[in-house]
Design an enzyme around this catalytic site. Sequence first.
Site, PDB file in Angstrom:
ATOM      1  N   GLU A 275       0.846  -1.199   0.000  1.00  0.00           N
ATOM      2  CA  GLU A 275       0.000   0.000   0.000  1.00  0.00           C
ATOM      3  C   GLU A 275       0.878   1.245   0.000  1.00  0.00           C
ATOM      4  O   GLU A 275       2.021   1.206   0.483  1.00  0.00           O
ATOM      5  CB  GLU A 275      -0.917  -0.056   1.242  1.00  0.00           C
ATOM      6  CG  GLU A 275      -1.727   1.178   1.551  1.00  0.00           C
ATOM      7  CD  GLU A 275      -2.784   1.524   0.512  1.00  0.00           C
ATOM      8  OE1 GLU A 275      -2.444   1.584  -0.686  1.00  0.00           O
ATOM      9  OE2 GLU A 275      -3.938   1.770   0.890  1.00  0.00           O
ATOM     10  N   ASP A 276       0.359   2.335  -0.524  1.00  0.00           N
ATOM     11  CA  ASP A 276       1.120   3.589  -0.502  1.00  0.00           C
ATOM     12  C   ASP A 276       1.084   4.245   0.874  1.00  0.00           C
ATOM     13  O   ASP A 276       2.111   4.619   1.415  1.00  0.00           O
ATOM     14  CB  ASP A 276       0.628   4.560  -1.591  1.00  0.00           C
ATOM     15  CG  ASP A 276      -0.885   4.799  -1.552  1.00  0.00           C
ATOM     16  OD1 ASP A 276      -1.585   4.150  -0.741  1.00  0.00           O
ATOM     17  OD2 ASP A 276      -1.378   5.622  -2.336  1.00  0.00           O
TER      18      ASP A 276
ATOM     19  N   ASP B  25      -3.916   5.481   6.548  1.00  0.00           N
ATOM     20  CA  ASP B  25      -4.403   6.690   7.208  1.00  0.00           C
ATOM     21  C   ASP B  25      -5.344   6.262   8.352  1.00  0.00           C
ATOM     22  O   ASP B  25      -4.892   5.935   9.438  1.00  0.00           O
ATOM     23  CB  ASP B  25      -5.095   7.545   6.135  1.00  0.00           C
ATOM     24  CG  ASP B  25      -5.576   8.882   6.642  1.00  0.00           C
ATOM     25  OD1 ASP B  25      -5.106   9.334   7.688  1.00  0.00           O
ATOM     26  OD2 ASP B  25      -6.435   9.493   5.980  1.00  0.00           O
TER      27      ASP B  25
ATOM     28  N   PHE C  16      -1.525  16.188   4.053  1.00  0.00           N
ATOM     29  CA  PHE C  16      -1.889  15.461   2.844  1.00  0.00           C
ATOM     30  C   PHE C  16      -0.689  15.363   1.911  1.00  0.00           C
ATOM     31  O   PHE C  16      -0.093  16.372   1.534  1.00  0.00           O
ATOM     32  CB  PHE C  16      -3.076  16.123   2.151  1.00  0.00           C
ATOM     33  CG  PHE C  16      -3.727  15.203   1.159  1.00  0.00           C
ATOM     34  CD1 PHE C  16      -4.553  14.176   1.597  1.00  0.00           C
ATOM     35  CD2 PHE C  16      -3.474  15.322  -0.204  1.00  0.00           C
ATOM     36  CE1 PHE C  16      -5.127  13.287   0.698  1.00  0.00           C
ATOM     37  CE2 PHE C  16      -4.042  14.440  -1.109  1.00  0.00           C
ATOM     38  CZ  PHE C  16      -4.877  13.428  -0.659  1.00  0.00           C
TER      39      PHE C  16
ATOM     40  N   ARG D  29       0.696  12.294  -9.350  1.00  0.00           N
ATOM     41  CA  ARG D  29       1.185  10.914  -9.171  1.00  0.00           C
ATOM     42  C   ARG D  29       2.576  10.721  -9.764  1.00  0.00           C
ATOM     43  O   ARG D  29       3.343   9.891  -9.295  1.00  0.00           O
ATOM     44  CB  ARG D  29       0.238   9.922  -9.862  1.00  0.00           C
ATOM     45  CG  ARG D  29      -1.096   9.740  -9.185  1.00  0.00           C
ATOM     46  CD  ARG D  29      -1.776   8.490  -9.729  1.00  0.00           C
ATOM     47  NE  ARG D  29      -3.213   8.502  -9.516  1.00  0.00           N
ATOM     48  CZ  ARG D  29      -3.817   8.126  -8.391  1.00  0.00           C
ATOM     49  NH1 ARG D  29      -3.109   7.726  -7.361  1.00  0.00           N
ATOM     50  NH2 ARG D  29      -5.123   8.169  -8.284  1.00  0.00           N
TER      51      ARG D  29
HETATM   52  P1  5GP Z   1      -7.413   4.754   4.932  1.00  0.00           P
HETATM   53  O1  5GP Z   1      -8.460   3.795   4.516  1.00  0.00           O
HETATM   54  O2  5GP Z   1      -6.281   4.153   5.705  1.00  0.00           O
HETATM   55  O3  5GP Z   1      -8.011   5.952   5.640  1.00  0.00           O
HETATM   56  O4  5GP Z   1      -6.844   5.414   3.650  1.00  0.00           O
HETATM   57  C1  5GP Z   1      -6.068   4.815   2.746  1.00  0.00           C
HETATM   58  C2  5GP Z   1      -6.176   5.549   1.418  1.00  0.00           C
HETATM   59  O5  5GP Z   1      -6.500   6.943   1.588  1.00  0.00           O
HETATM   60  C3  5GP Z   1      -4.858   5.508   0.728  1.00  0.00           C
HETATM   61  O6  5GP Z   1      -4.732   4.376  -0.074  1.00  0.00           O
HETATM   62  C4  5GP Z   1      -4.914   6.774  -0.092  1.00  0.00           C
HETATM   63  O7  5GP Z   1      -5.613   6.502  -1.298  1.00  0.00           O
HETATM   64  C5  5GP Z   1      -5.767   7.729   0.704  1.00  0.00           C
HETATM   65  N1  5GP Z   1      -4.927   8.656   1.473  1.00  0.00           N
HETATM   66  C6  5GP Z   1      -4.813   8.741   2.812  1.00  0.00           C
HETATM   67  N2  5GP Z   1      -3.956   9.721   3.163  1.00  0.00           N
HETATM   68  C7  5GP Z   1      -3.495  10.249   2.011  1.00  0.00           C
HETATM   69  C8  5GP Z   1      -2.560  11.301   1.694  1.00  0.00           C
HETATM   70  O8  5GP Z   1      -1.934  11.963   2.550  1.00  0.00           O
HETATM   71  N3  5GP Z   1      -2.346  11.545   0.370  1.00  0.00           N
HETATM   72  C9  5GP Z   1      -2.982  10.853  -0.618  1.00  0.00           C
HETATM   73  N4  5GP Z   1      -2.710  11.192  -1.867  1.00  0.00           N
HETATM   74  N5  5GP Z   1      -3.872   9.876  -0.362  1.00  0.00           N
HETATM   75  C10 5GP Z   1      -4.115   9.575   0.934  1.00  0.00           C
END
Ligand code: 5GP
Length: 174
Positions: free
Chosen positions: A98-99, A102, A151, A164
């Site tokens: 995963e990137d 959050d 962010f 990206r």
């Molecule tokens: P989660 O489900 O853990 O809240 O979020 C995961 C997804 O939210 C990540 O795969 C990404 O797509 C998006 N996301 C969360 N934080 C960021 C951020 O700081 N930048 C970007 N570009 N996407 C984020």
Amino acid sequence: MEDGQKEILYSNIEIKKRVGELADKISADYADKEIIIIGILKGAFIFVADLIRAMSIPCSVDFVRCASYGTGSESSEKVVMTKDIETSIKGQDVLIVEDIVDTGLTLKYLVHWLEERNPRSLKVCTLLDKRKRRKVEFEADYVGFSVADGFLVGYGLDYSERYRFLPDIYVIKE
Ligand code: 5GP
């Protein structure tokens, strides 16, 4: 968003070094095994490409796509799978890549989804981890960088589909 509204957080040199370290650790942990990498689209596509080329063990690659509602900078509560894997993972060693984690909602959902397919093992590697923002309990097995709130864009991460392609990781200024 115009240029000047974001500042660099990790340069491509720093990212490359950390990806190499993660690849070494993963290669050692899975020595003599052939793993299935499951990348989460779209954000992880660049990280997956760099990570697998830095690893010294063989792997196959598949992708899933999970969407949360909305295209802005806040993760939403509702996660849906919009593209499933096309490989059987039953009895296999699987590593989700995963990137960024959050709230943890996406990974919690995906881990549960994949566990139902009975892999032999299932671990998670994330390049970035915003641990303080969790809404559900979730710990990744491999973490590139722990980051504070903010962010992030670049190196696969987008803001409404922009940025990206940037080789470095930036934080968007408030
Ligand atoms: P989660 O489900 O853990 O809240 O979020 C995961 C997804 O939210 C990540 O795969 C990404 O797509 C998006 N996301 C969360 N934080 C960021 C951020 O700081 N930048 C970007 N570009 N996407 C984020």
